[in-house]
Design a protein around this motif. Structure first.
Motif, short mmCIF file in Angstrom:
data_model
loop_
_atom_site.label_atom_id
_atom_site.label_comp_id
_atom_site.label_asym_id
_atom_site.label_seq_id
_atom_site.Cartn_x
_atom_site.Cartn_y
_atom_site.Cartn_z
N ASP A 6 0.84 -1.20 0.00
CA ASP A 6 0.00 0.00 0.00
C ASP A 6 0.87 1.25 0.00
N VAL A 7 0.27 2.32 -0.50
CA VAL A 7 0.98 3.59 -0.44
C VAL A 7 1.11 4.05 1.01
N LEU A 8 2.23 4.67 1.35
CA LEU A 8 2.40 5.21 2.70
C LEU A 8 1.75 6.59 2.72
N GLU A 9 0.75 6.74 3.57
CA GLU A 9 -0.01 8.00 3.58
C GLU A 9 0.77 9.15 4.22
N ASN A 10 1.50 8.82 5.29
CA ASN A 10 2.15 9.87 6.06
C ASN A 10 3.65 9.58 6.20
N ILE A 11 4.45 10.49 5.70
CA ILE A 11 5.92 10.31 5.73
C ILE A 11 6.44 10.06 7.16
N GLN A 12 5.73 10.64 8.14
CA GLN A 12 6.18 10.46 9.54
C GLN A 12 6.20 8.97 9.93
N ASP A 13 5.36 8.17 9.23
CA ASP A 13 5.26 6.73 9.55
C ASP A 13 6.24 5.88 8.73
N ALA A 14 7.16 6.52 8.03
CA ALA A 14 8.09 5.77 7.17
C ALA A 14 8.96 4.82 8.02
N PRO A 15 9.17 3.60 7.55
CA PRO A 15 9.96 2.63 8.32
C PRO A 15 11.47 2.90 8.15
N ALA A 22 18.77 -0.16 3.05
CA ALA A 22 19.08 -0.05 1.62
C ALA A 22 19.99 1.14 1.32
N ASP A 23 19.94 2.13 2.19
CA ASP A 23 20.70 3.36 1.94
C ASP A 23 21.14 3.94 3.28
N PRO A 24 22.43 3.85 3.58
CA PRO A 24 22.90 4.30 4.90
C PRO A 24 22.85 5.82 5.11
N SER A 25 22.51 6.58 4.08
CA SER A 25 22.49 8.03 4.25
C SER A 25 21.11 8.53 4.65
N GLU A 26 20.99 8.89 5.94
CA GLU A 26 19.71 9.37 6.47
C GLU A 26 19.25 10.63 5.71
N GLU A 27 20.22 11.45 5.38
CA GLU A 27 19.93 12.71 4.69
C GLU A 27 19.32 12.45 3.30
N LYS A 28 19.94 11.52 2.57
CA LYS A 28 19.43 11.23 1.22
C LYS A 28 18.04 10.58 1.30
N VAL A 29 17.86 9.69 2.30
CA VAL A 29 16.57 9.03 2.47
C VAL A 29 15.47 10.07 2.71
N LYS A 30 15.74 11.01 3.61
CA LYS A 30 14.76 12.06 3.93
C LYS A 30 14.42 12.86 2.69
N GLU A 31 15.46 13.18 1.93
CA GLU A 31 15.29 14.02 0.74
C GLU A 31 14.39 13.34 -0.29
N TYR A 32 14.65 12.05 -0.61
CA TYR A 32 13.81 11.44 -1.64
C TYR A 32 12.46 10.97 -1.12
N LEU A 33 12.34 10.81 0.21
CA LEU A 33 11.02 10.49 0.78
C LEU A 33 10.06 11.64 0.54
N ASN A 34 10.59 12.85 0.63
CA ASN A 34 9.77 14.04 0.44
C ASN A 34 9.33 14.22 -1.00
#
Ligand code: COA
Length: 158
Positions: A6-15, A22-34
């Motif tokens: 299912d689509v994730l409705e709220n980014i705050q709930d991202a696992p 898959a990607d050790p860079s927290e910064e990059k993960v945050k950036e593409y999650l947005n």
């Protein structure tokens, strides 16, 4: 194993734990999650997988993150997530689905090629330039990003 994606409705709930697998860079993960579309795979209400898709260039979409919980890896869930990404790409009239992985990520290279992806290029020293920590997998230093792509349709298929 029965899974629901299912689509994730709220980014705050991202696992986060899965995404960082898959990607050790927290910064990059945050950036593409947005900027991207995040999907969650669940089994009996437990989150066991994640997929993040990003529209990059016109007609092109990239799998920027894909991960399965370590305790359920090797059971076909990764393949299901890739197949789901292909369906989403088709739905959104994307012609090319791309993915990049490390030169040392042997299982991932196996998985993507089994799903039909072909190698299109090598971004040499990508991981040396973009990641602070040294990454070693399968006893191999991760230096280069192997770029792969899959043709998912032509404009006439729309
Ligand atoms: N050589 C060839 N094929 C290999 C392989 C190898 N060394 N290792 C695994 N594979 C194949 C398996 O044989 C299987 O294909 P098959 O069903 O035809 O036998 C496939 O790859 C694995 O499929 P699956 O069980 O669906 O994968 P998974 O559920 O374990 O998920 C990942 C795969 C990569 C998402 C998961 O291992 C993961 O989360 N890893 C950590 C995060 C990560 O690295 N993400 C990707 C970043 S680019």
């Amino acid at each position: 194993m029965e899974i629901t994606i299912d689509v994730l409705e709220n980014i705050q709930d991202a696992p986060c734990e899965l995404l960082l697998l898959a990607d050790p860079s927290e910064e990059k993960v945050k950036e593409y999650l947005n900027r991207g579309q995040c999907y969650i795979a669940t089994n009996e209400l437990k989150t066991i997988g994640v997929l993040v898709l990003l529209r990059t260039r016109p007609g092109t979409m990239e799998i920027v993150n894909i991960a399965v919980s370590e305790d359920v890896q090797g059971k076909g869930i990764g393949k299901k997530l890739v197949s789901y990404a292909i369906d989403k790409a088709k739905e959104q009239h994307v012609t090319t689905l791309e993915i990049g992985t490390g030169n040392s990520s042997l299982a991932q290279l196996g998985l993507y090629q089994k799903c039909g992806f072909r190698i299109t290029g090598v971004d040499r020293d990508f991981f040396v330039r973009h990641y602070d920590e040294e990454i070693i997998e399968n006893g191999i230093l991760c230096r280069d990003m192997i770029r792969l792509s899959l043709d998912v349709g032509t404009p006439s298929d729309r």
